[in-house]
Design a protein around this motif. Structure first.
Motif, PDB file in Angstrom:
ATOM      1  N   ALA A   1       9.952  -5.783  17.846  1.00  0.00           N
ATOM      2  CA  ALA A   1      10.978  -4.780  17.584  1.00  0.00           C
ATOM      3  C   ALA A   1      10.463  -3.694  16.639  1.00  0.00           C
ATOM      4  CB  ALA A   1      12.225  -5.434  16.992  1.00  0.00           C
ATOM      5  N   LEU A   2       9.550  -4.048  15.741  1.00  0.00           N
ATOM      6  CA  LEU A   2       8.869  -3.085  14.877  1.00  0.00           C
ATOM      7  C   LEU A   2       7.365  -3.213  15.087  1.00  0.00           C
ATOM      8  CD1 LEU A   2      10.753  -3.447  11.444  1.00  0.00           C
ATOM      9  CD2 LEU A   2      11.152  -1.749  13.236  1.00  0.00           C
ATOM     10  N   LYS A   3       6.644  -2.119  14.815  1.00  0.00           N
ATOM     11  CA  LYS A   3       5.186  -2.105  14.888  1.00  0.00           C
ATOM     12  C   LYS A   3       4.631  -1.872  13.490  1.00  0.00           C
ATOM     13  CE  LYS A   3       5.241  -2.518  19.360  1.00  0.00           C
ATOM     14  NZ  LYS A   3       4.881  -3.796  19.998  1.00  0.00           N
ATOM     15  N   ALA A   4       3.582  -2.605  13.144  1.00  0.00           N
ATOM     16  CA  ALA A   4       3.034  -2.540  11.795  1.00  0.00           C
ATOM     17  C   ALA A   4       2.605  -1.132  11.410  1.00  0.00           C
ATOM     18  CB  ALA A   4       1.855  -3.506  11.661  1.00  0.00           C
ATOM     19  N   ASP A   5       1.976  -0.408  12.352  1.00  0.00           N
ATOM     20  CA  ASP A   5       1.471   0.927  12.015  1.00  0.00           C
ATOM     21  C   ASP A   5       2.571   1.975  11.926  1.00  0.00           C
ATOM     22  OD1 ASP A   5       1.998   0.928  14.718  1.00  0.00           O
ATOM     23  OD2 ASP A   5       0.138   1.934  15.305  1.00  0.00           O
ATOM     24  N   HIS A   6       3.806   1.575  12.264  1.00  0.00           N
ATOM     25  CA  HIS A   6       4.955   2.476  12.128  1.00  0.00           C
ATOM     26  C   HIS A   6       5.945   1.959  11.084  1.00  0.00           C
ATOM     27  CE1 HIS A   6       3.377   4.413  15.666  1.00  0.00           C
ATOM     28  NE2 HIS A   6       4.377   5.274  15.708  1.00  0.00           N
ATOM     29  N   THR A   7       5.466   1.032  10.242  1.00  0.00           N
ATOM     30  CA  THR A   7       6.335   0.441   9.220  1.00  0.00           C
ATOM     31  C   THR A   7       5.739   0.693   7.843  1.00  0.00           C
ATOM     32  OG1 THR A   7       7.019  -1.306  10.766  1.00  0.00           O
ATOM     33  CG2 THR A   7       7.416  -1.697   8.418  1.00  0.00           C
ATOM     34  N   TYR A   8       6.551   1.271   6.950  1.00  0.00           N
ATOM     35  CA  TYR A   8       6.112   1.642   5.605  1.00  0.00           C
ATOM     36  C   TYR A   8       7.000   0.906   4.607  1.00  0.00           C
ATOM     37  CZ  TYR A   8       4.849   4.718   1.653  1.00  0.00           C
ATOM     38  OH  TYR A   8       4.410   5.226   0.451  1.00  0.00           O
ATOM     39  N   VAL A   9       6.376   0.331   3.587  1.00  0.00           N
ATOM     40  CA  VAL A   9       7.123  -0.436   2.589  1.00  0.00           C
ATOM     41  C   VAL A   9       6.789   0.097   1.196  1.00  0.00           C
ATOM     42  CG1 VAL A   9       7.670  -2.734   1.711  1.00  0.00           C
ATOM     43  CG2 VAL A   9       6.886  -2.461   4.073  1.00  0.00           C
ATOM     44  N   THR A  10       7.818   0.278   0.394  1.00  0.00           N
ATOM     45  CA  THR A  10       7.617   0.716  -0.985  1.00  0.00           C
ATOM     46  C   THR A  10       8.549  -0.073  -1.904  1.00  0.00           C
ATOM     47  OG1 THR A  10       7.509   2.652  -2.443  1.00  0.00           O
ATOM     48  CG2 THR A  10       9.338   2.575  -0.887  1.00  0.00           C
ATOM     49  N   ASN A  11       8.202  -0.128  -3.176  1.00  0.00           N
ATOM     50  CA  ASN A  11       9.089  -0.698  -4.183  1.00  0.00           C
ATOM     51  C   ASN A  11       8.930   0.097  -5.470  1.00  0.00           C
ATOM     52  OD1 ASN A  11       6.706  -1.619  -5.343  1.00  0.00           O
ATOM     53  ND2 ASN A  11       6.993  -3.748  -4.710  1.00  0.00           N
ATOM     54  N   LYS A  12       9.522  -0.383  -6.547  1.00  0.00           N
ATOM     55  CA  LYS A  12       9.499   0.407  -7.780  1.00  0.00           C
ATOM     56  C   LYS A  12       8.114   0.456  -8.407  1.00  0.00           C
ATOM     57  CE  LYS A  12      12.910  -1.460 -10.093  1.00  0.00           C
ATOM     58  NZ  LYS A  12      13.916  -1.677 -11.165  1.00  0.00           N
ATOM     59  N   ALA A  13       7.452  -0.702  -8.541  1.00  0.00           N
ATOM     60  CA  ALA A  13       6.187  -0.681  -9.277  1.00  0.00           C
ATOM     61  C   ALA A  13       5.309  -1.895  -9.067  1.00  0.00           C
ATOM     62  CB  ALA A  13       6.474  -0.534 -10.779  1.00  0.00           C
ATOM     63  N   ASN A  14       5.610  -2.742  -8.095  1.00  0.00           N
ATOM     64  CA  ASN A  14       4.881  -4.001  -7.955  1.00  0.00           C
ATOM     65  C   ASN A  14       3.742  -3.850  -6.949  1.00  0.00           C
ATOM     66  OD1 ASN A  14       4.011  -6.644  -7.540  1.00  0.00           O
ATOM     67  ND2 ASN A  14       6.071  -7.495  -7.757  1.00  0.00           N
ATOM     68  N   ASP A  15       2.570  -3.452  -7.448  1.00  0.00           N
ATOM     69  CA  ASP A  15       1.407  -3.249  -6.583  1.00  0.00           C
ATOM     70  C   ASP A  15       0.977  -4.538  -5.891  1.00  0.00           C
ATOM     71  OD1 ASP A  15       1.010  -0.506  -7.027  1.00  0.00           O
ATOM     72  OD2 ASP A  15      -0.026  -0.896  -8.899  1.00  0.00           O
ATOM     73  N   ALA A  16       1.003  -5.648  -6.618  1.00  0.00           N
ATOM     74  CA  ALA A  16       0.555  -6.920  -6.052  1.00  0.00           C
ATOM     75  C   ALA A  16       1.409  -7.307  -4.852  1.00  0.00           C
ATOM     76  CB  ALA A  16       0.598  -8.009  -7.121  1.00  0.00           C
ATOM     77  N   ARG A  17       2.713  -7.084  -4.968  1.00  0.00           N
ATOM     78  CA  ARG A  17       3.617  -7.426  -3.868  1.00  0.00           C
ATOM     79  C   ARG A  17       3.331  -6.561  -2.637  1.00  0.00           C
ATOM     80  NH1 ARG A  17       6.288 -11.009  -0.900  1.00  0.00           N
ATOM     81  NH2 ARG A  17       8.351 -10.319  -0.239  1.00  0.00           N
ATOM     82  N   LEU A  18       3.104  -5.276  -2.853  1.00  0.00           N
ATOM     83  CA  LEU A  18       2.802  -4.391  -1.732  1.00  0.00           C
ATOM     84  C   LEU A  18       1.476  -4.762  -1.076  1.00  0.00           C
ATOM     85  CD1 LEU A  18       3.949  -0.885  -3.041  1.00  0.00           C
ATOM     86  CD2 LEU A  18       5.211  -2.504  -1.607  1.00  0.00           C
TER      87      LEU A  18
END
Length: 273
Positions: free
Chosen positions: A26-43
């Motif tokens: 249903a989603l494709k990895a190269d069309h999916t973007y994830v962000t958060n406040k400040a957790n680099d390790a999680r990203l």
């Protein structure tokens, strides 16, 4: 169709939805973007595990997105919405995973007439077994509604409800997996106390849960009838159920589920203007 999707927040529910939707296609990895406040390790973890795009340039990503998924903590809802508000387009579709946060609150904070879909999946999305309910604001088109059903159906089942029912949905299916884990935890401990080793107890219990779920689905959800069918007079099941009744287990579970709905309403009241 490759939907450009941006996740604002990278917690457990975002991960579950990403995992299930990527697995189903249903989603494709190269069309999916994830962000958060400040957790680099999680990203980095999400990028390594799923191959999704990550970073802190949310503005450009949101501007070009077909779907903007709100997956931050509810307490961060207002700040998160205001941070992306300038980049939301009127043709954007916003999908909220935020417990208790109303459609009106999101719409008023954004201040633009765009489609908003409030959802309540559960963490079984990660294995494509979520039960998800969605509610729509007045700007959601039939096509957008169908796309949302398709997305959430890819990770389990999806139904549409009136927003007034979302507190009940949260109590029944949003928090629901935890109730079954709670009961399973007690059965597992009892099995080990009775002398079964951990692995044996786990194997027996897992298959029992799977079998019970399958039976439940094939008999129109008639839980009481299924229970009575295996509760023979004077038998072992009757002895267990009698003890449960003495401890008022059924009443305690009913009260707990209702309290979860009340708590959902309390959380939602924080987002009423």
């Amino acid at each position: 169709m490759k939907l450009k999707t941006v996740f604002i927040g990278a917690g457990s529910m975002a991960e579950a939805l990403i995992a299930g939707a990527l697995q189903s296609g249903a989603l494709k990895a190269d069309h999916t973007y994830v962000t958060n406040k400040a957790n680099d390790a999680r990203l980095r973890q999400l990028a390594d595990e799923f191959g999704v795009q990550t970073g802190y340039e949310a503005g450009a990503a949101v501007r070009d997105a077909d779907l903007v998924v709100l997956a931050m903590k509810p307490k961060d809802a207002e700040a998160g919405l205001l941070s992306i508000q300038p980049f939301i387009q009127e043709n954007s579709v916003i999908v909220s995973l935020l417990a208790g946060v109303s459609l009106d609150f999101i719409e008023e904070t954004i201040g633009k007439p765009c489609a908003i879909i409030r959802s309540m999946p559960n963490t079984s999305a990660a294995v494509r077994k979520s039960a998800t309910a969605i509610a729509l604001n007045r700007f959601v088109t039939e096509e957008q509604h169908a796309a949302a059903i398709h997305l959430f159906s890819a990770i389990g089942t999806a139904i549409t409800v009136d927003e007034s029912k979302m507190d009940a949905v949260t109590a029944v299916s949003g928090s629901g997996p935890a109730y079954f884990y709670y009961v399973a935890e007690a059965i597992q401990q009892a099995g080990e106390d009775l002398g079964l080793d951990h692995d044996t107890t786990k194997e027996l219990l897992m298959q029992t849960l799977l079998g019970a779920a399958s039976m439940f689905s094939k008999h129109d959800g008639q839980a009481a009838a299924l229970r009575k069918a295996i509760t023979s007079p004077g038998g072992t099941t009757e002895a267990a159920v009698r003890t449960f009744d003495e401890f008022r287990v059924k009443q305690a579970i009913e009260a707990g589920v209702k309290e979860a709905a009340v708590q959902s309403k309390r959380l939602g009241n924080a987002y009423i203007r």
